[in-house]
Design a protein around this motif. Structure first.
Motif, PDB file in Angstrom:
ATOM      1  N   PHE A 234     -43.998   2.813 -23.825  1.00  0.00           N
ATOM      2  CA  PHE A 234     -44.564   4.053 -23.301  1.00  0.00           C
ATOM      3  C   PHE A 234     -43.923   4.468 -21.989  1.00  0.00           C
ATOM      4  O   PHE A 234     -44.501   5.237 -21.225  1.00  0.00           O
ATOM      5  CB  PHE A 234     -46.079   3.920 -23.149  1.00  0.00           C
ATOM      6  N   GLY A 235     -42.750   3.931 -21.685  1.00  0.00           N
ATOM      7  CA  GLY A 235     -41.997   4.411 -20.541  1.00  0.00           C
ATOM      8  C   GLY A 235     -42.159   3.626 -19.253  1.00  0.00           C
ATOM      9  O   GLY A 235     -41.590   3.995 -18.233  1.00  0.00           O
ATOM     10  N   GLN A 236     -42.915   2.566 -19.268  1.00  0.00           N
ATOM     11  CA  GLN A 236     -43.065   1.740 -18.069  1.00  0.00           C
ATOM     12  C   GLN A 236     -42.050   0.602 -18.157  1.00  0.00           C
ATOM     13  O   GLN A 236     -42.378  -0.540 -18.474  1.00  0.00           O
ATOM     14  CB  GLN A 236     -44.486   1.208 -17.961  1.00  0.00           C
ATOM     15  N   GLY A 237     -40.799   0.929 -17.854  1.00  0.00           N
ATOM     16  CA  GLY A 237     -39.693   0.000 -18.043  1.00  0.00           C
ATOM     17  C   GLY A 237     -39.784  -1.270 -17.217  1.00  0.00           C
ATOM     18  O   GLY A 237     -39.262  -2.317 -17.600  1.00  0.00           O
ATOM     19  N   SER A 238     -40.441  -1.203 -16.083  1.00  0.00           N
ATOM     20  CA  SER A 238     -40.525  -2.396 -15.232  1.00  0.00           C
ATOM     21  C   SER A 238     -41.589  -3.379 -15.708  1.00  0.00           C
ATOM     22  O   SER A 238     -41.683  -4.481 -15.168  1.00  0.00           O
ATOM     23  CB  SER A 238     -40.825  -1.982 -13.793  1.00  0.00           C
ATOM     24  N   ALA A 239     -42.367  -3.019 -16.709  1.00  0.00           N
ATOM     25  CA  ALA A 239     -43.433  -3.903 -17.194  1.00  0.00           C
ATOM     26  C   ALA A 239     -42.877  -5.180 -17.810  1.00  0.00           C
ATOM     27  O   ALA A 239     -43.472  -6.244 -17.694  1.00  0.00           O
ATOM     28  CB  ALA A 239     -44.310  -3.173 -18.213  1.00  0.00           C
ATOM     29  N   VAL A 240     -41.720  -5.092 -18.440  1.00  0.00           N
ATOM     30  CA  VAL A 240     -41.150  -6.256 -19.113  1.00  0.00           C
ATOM     31  C   VAL A 240     -40.725  -7.325 -18.102  1.00  0.00           C
ATOM     32  O   VAL A 240     -40.703  -8.511 -18.418  1.00  0.00           O
ATOM     33  CB  VAL A 240     -39.971  -5.820 -20.003  1.00  0.00           C
ATOM     34  N   TRP A 241     -40.431  -6.918 -16.878  1.00  0.00           N
ATOM     35  CA  TRP A 241     -40.022  -7.884 -15.853  1.00  0.00           C
ATOM     36  C   TRP A 241     -41.148  -8.839 -15.487  1.00  0.00           C
ATOM     37  O   TRP A 241     -40.907  -9.886 -14.895  1.00  0.00           O
ATOM     38  CB  TRP A 241     -39.512  -7.169 -14.612  1.00  0.00           C
ATOM     39  N   ALA A 242     -42.364  -8.510 -15.858  1.00  0.00           N
ATOM     40  CA  ALA A 242     -43.487  -9.417 -15.592  1.00  0.00           C
ATOM     41  C   ALA A 242     -43.362 -10.713 -16.382  1.00  0.00           C
ATOM     42  O   ALA A 242     -43.978 -11.720 -16.025  1.00  0.00           O
ATOM     43  CB  ALA A 242     -44.809  -8.724 -15.920  1.00  0.00           C
ATOM     44  N   LEU A 243     -42.554 -10.723 -17.436  1.00  0.00           N
ATOM     45  CA  LEU A 243     -42.343 -11.942 -18.213  1.00  0.00           C
ATOM     46  C   LEU A 243     -41.512 -12.977 -17.456  1.00  0.00           C
ATOM     47  O   LEU A 243     -41.422 -14.124 -17.881  1.00  0.00           O
ATOM     48  CB  LEU A 243     -41.663 -11.618 -19.544  1.00  0.00           C
ATOM     49  N   LEU A 244     -40.909 -12.585 -16.344  1.00  0.00           N
ATOM     50  CA  LEU A 244     -40.134 -13.532 -15.544  1.00  0.00           C
ATOM     51  C   LEU A 244     -40.995 -14.309 -14.559  1.00  0.00           C
ATOM     52  O   LEU A 244     -40.460 -15.034 -13.721  1.00  0.00           O
ATOM     53  CB  LEU A 244     -39.016 -12.797 -14.800  1.00  0.00           C
ATOM     54  N   ASN A 245     -42.301 -14.189 -14.661  1.00  0.00           N
ATOM     55  CA  ASN A 245     -43.209 -14.943 -13.800  1.00  0.00           C
ATOM     56  C   ASN A 245     -43.074 -16.425 -14.117  1.00  0.00           C
ATOM     57  O   ASN A 245     -43.172 -16.844 -15.269  1.00  0.00           O
ATOM     58  CB  ASN A 245     -44.647 -14.472 -14.034  1.00  0.00           C
ATOM     59  N   TRP A 246     -42.878 -17.243 -13.112  1.00  0.00           N
ATOM     60  CA  TRP A 246     -42.649 -18.673 -13.304  1.00  0.00           C
ATOM     61  C   TRP A 246     -43.883 -19.392 -13.850  1.00  0.00           C
ATOM     62  O   TRP A 246     -43.775 -20.480 -14.389  1.00  0.00           O
ATOM     63  CB  TRP A 246     -42.191 -19.322 -12.000  1.00  0.00           C
ATOM     64  N   ARG A 247     -45.053 -18.789 -13.742  1.00  0.00           N
ATOM     65  CA  ARG A 247     -46.260 -19.444 -14.245  1.00  0.00           C
ATOM     66  C   ARG A 247     -46.305 -19.519 -15.765  1.00  0.00           C
ATOM     67  O   ARG A 247     -47.097 -20.265 -16.329  1.00  0.00           O
ATOM     68  CB  ARG A 247     -47.498 -18.738 -13.708  1.00  0.00           C
ATOM     69  N   PHE A 248     -45.450 -18.774 -16.426  1.00  0.00           N
ATOM     70  CA  PHE A 248     -45.355 -18.893 -17.880  1.00  0.00           C
ATOM     71  C   PHE A 248     -44.758 -20.236 -18.294  1.00  0.00           C
ATOM     72  O   PHE A 248     -44.809 -20.603 -19.462  1.00  0.00           O
ATOM     73  CB  PHE A 248     -44.536 -17.748 -18.476  1.00  0.00           C
ATOM     74  N   LEU A 249     -44.196 -20.960 -17.344  1.00  0.00           N
ATOM     75  CA  LEU A 249     -43.686 -22.297 -17.644  1.00  0.00           C
ATOM     76  C   LEU A 249     -44.811 -23.237 -18.072  1.00  0.00           C
ATOM     77  O   LEU A 249     -44.582 -24.187 -18.826  1.00  0.00           O
ATOM     78  CB  LEU A 249     -42.953 -22.871 -16.441  1.00  0.00           C
ATOM     79  N   PHE A 250     -46.037 -22.985 -17.601  1.00  0.00           N
ATOM     80  CA  PHE A 250     -47.172 -23.796 -18.035  1.00  0.00           C
ATOM     81  C   PHE A 250     -47.442 -23.599 -19.524  1.00  0.00           C
ATOM     82  O   PHE A 250     -47.754 -24.551 -20.235  1.00  0.00           O
ATOM     83  CB  PHE A 250     -48.424 -23.469 -17.218  1.00  0.00           C
TER      84      PHE A 250
END
Length: 161
Positions: free
Chosen positions: A103-119
């Protein structure tokens, strides 16, 4: 593994469809769309994996020292449930971010680079190798200590960056 990937994909697609519906309704000016987006975004946080990982690592620690029957009970009634919870939550987060990106919020995908997803990755990785860890006495002893340290770290470390 294929069941986990299929479940992940299905939950991600369903979440993306719901977020897309909510964003479309919000674009037309209806306040209900924003409510739907807020509800799904409420669970879309990488920090939610830390306490889940603590409980999973504690159950994995128990599986390393318990006899096979008791370890099987812990596996089927605790570790499996936590594993599927992590799969569903991560798929929900990915679905939310993909729908926002569409829907045009291109920066939203960068949230997947959060290091807490390593858990989440650690829980999934441990779950897939749990049988191999149980077979070897040396690995059981070593990973008992590793899982104890991971449990304590998830519970008491602040993890602020």
């Amino acid at each position: 593994m294929s069941k986990a990937l299929t479940s992940f994909a299905l939950v991600a697609v369903l979440t993306a469809l719901l977020i897309a519906l909510s964003l479309a309704v919000a674009r037309h000016g209806y306040p209900y769309g924003a409510i739907g987006v807020r509800r799904l975004d409420g669970i879309a946080d990488a920090g939610v994996f830390i306490p889940i990982a603590a409980v999973y690592f504690f159950s994995a620690m128990l599986m390393m020292i318990l006899p096979i029957r008791a370890a099987g009970i812990v596996l089927t009634h605790a570790a499996d449930a936590l594993f599927w919870t992590v799969i569903a939550l991560f798929a929900t987060i990915v679905g939310c971010l993909v729908a926002r990106w569409a829907f045009g919020q291109g920066s939203a995908v960068w949230a997947l680079l959060n290091w807490r997803f390593l858990f989440a990755a650690a829980v999934v990785g441990c779950h897939f190798v749990m049988n191999e860890l149980r077979r070897n006495v040396l690995l059981r002893s070593l990973f008992f200590v590793v899982f104890a340290a991971a449990t304590l770290a998830c519970l008491f470390w602040s993890f602020t960056l």
